[in-house]
Design an enzyme around this catalytic site. Structure first.
Site, PDB file in Angstrom:
ATOM      1  N   TYR A  92       0.659  -1.427  -0.140  1.00  0.00           N
ATOM      2  CA  TYR A  92      -0.213  -0.168   0.099  1.00  0.00           C
ATOM      3  C   TYR A  92       1.150   1.521  -0.158  1.00  0.00           C
ATOM      4  O   TYR A  92       0.393   2.453  -0.808  1.00  0.00           O
ATOM      5  CB  TYR A  92      -0.439   0.090   1.120  1.00  0.00           C
ATOM      6  CG  TYR A  92      -1.642   1.241   1.201  1.00  0.00           C
ATOM      7  CD1 TYR A  92      -3.044   1.520   0.725  1.00  0.00           C
ATOM      8  CD2 TYR A  92      -1.881   2.591   2.021  1.00  0.00           C
ATOM      9  CE1 TYR A  92      -3.642   2.547   0.864  1.00  0.00           C
ATOM     10  CE2 TYR A  92      -2.421   3.217   2.091  1.00  0.00           C
ATOM     11  CZ  TYR A  92      -3.735   3.390   1.522  1.00  0.00           C
ATOM     12  OH  TYR A  92      -4.050   4.551   1.768  1.00  0.00           O
TER      13      TYR A  92
ATOM     14  N   LYS B 176       0.589   3.684  -3.001  1.00  0.00           N
ATOM     15  CA  LYS B 176       0.145   5.696  -2.503  1.00  0.00           C
ATOM     16  C   LYS B 176       1.064   6.197  -3.234  1.00  0.00           C
ATOM     17  O   LYS B 176       1.075   7.508  -3.186  1.00  0.00           O
ATOM     18  CB  LYS B 176      -0.707   5.260  -1.201  1.00  0.00           C
ATOM     19  CG  LYS B 176      -2.269   4.988  -1.705  1.00  0.00           C
ATOM     20  CD  LYS B 176      -2.653   5.340  -2.646  1.00  0.00           C
ATOM     21  CE  LYS B 176      -4.081   5.355  -2.096  1.00  0.00           C
ATOM     22  NZ  LYS B 176      -5.410   5.946  -2.939  1.00  0.00           N
TER      23      LYS B 176
END
Length: 176
Positions: free
Chosen positions: A166, A170
């Site tokens: 993640y 991102k």
């Protein structure tokens, strides 16, 4: 304050949390909101079209204008299809707020490759495909706004949360 009255704003990940808050605020300020949410859990599992429809219905019940969209943003065709659907319904896209994302709790040494690939597809690749699809429209209109969101998970270590894929995904999407 940014004026959005009468503008068409697409918000991904708008079924819950910050995405829902963005969609409701934009609608309250007069935007036509395309509410996108595939209805997946935080980890990307499942699908539930009722999630996007509930936000759309709440906006319409409050006197706003909204539509619900549930495309799978893990694929190029899903991203392009979403832009095509919003364009077909409203005739333009004035702003894109790409908020959708999934998080899986695995460290870099423990994450299965399939989970890393899916996280990258939703959190990073979809930003590319959505921007690529909407950019020519905005250029032709000589107007448009694109916002790619990132959470603090993508910027720093969170105590007790091991979210390596993640954070990478991102971080990459914020670099677009």
């Amino acid at each position: 304050m940014i004026a959005v009255k009468g503008q068409v704003v697409l918000v991904t990940g708008a079924g819950r949390g910050l995405g829902e808050a963005y969609a409701r605020l934009l609608a309250a300020r007069g935007a036509h909101v395309a509410v996108h949410d595939a209805g997946v859990d935080r980890d990307g599992s499942g699908t539930d079209p009722a999630v996007a429809r509930a936000v759309r219905d709440a906006i319409v019940d409050a006197g706003g204008r909204a539509s619900a969209h549930m495309q799978n943003l893990a694929t190029r065709s899903g991203c392009e299809g979403l832009i095509d659907d919003v364009l077909a319904e409203y005739g333009r896209v004035d702003a894109l707020i790409h908020n959708a994302g999934i998080v899986r709790y695995h460290g870099i040494g423990d994450a299965p490759v399939e989970e890393y690939d899916r996280t990258m597809a939703i959190n990073a690749d979809s930003a590319w495909w959505l921007c690529r699809a909407v950019w020519p429209l905005m250029r032709a209109q000589a107007y448009g706004r694109i916002v790619l969101t990132i959470s603090d998970y993508g910027l720093r270590t969170i105590d007790g949360a091991d979210v390596a894929a993640y954070s990478v995904s991102k971080g990459l999407s914020s670099a677009l």
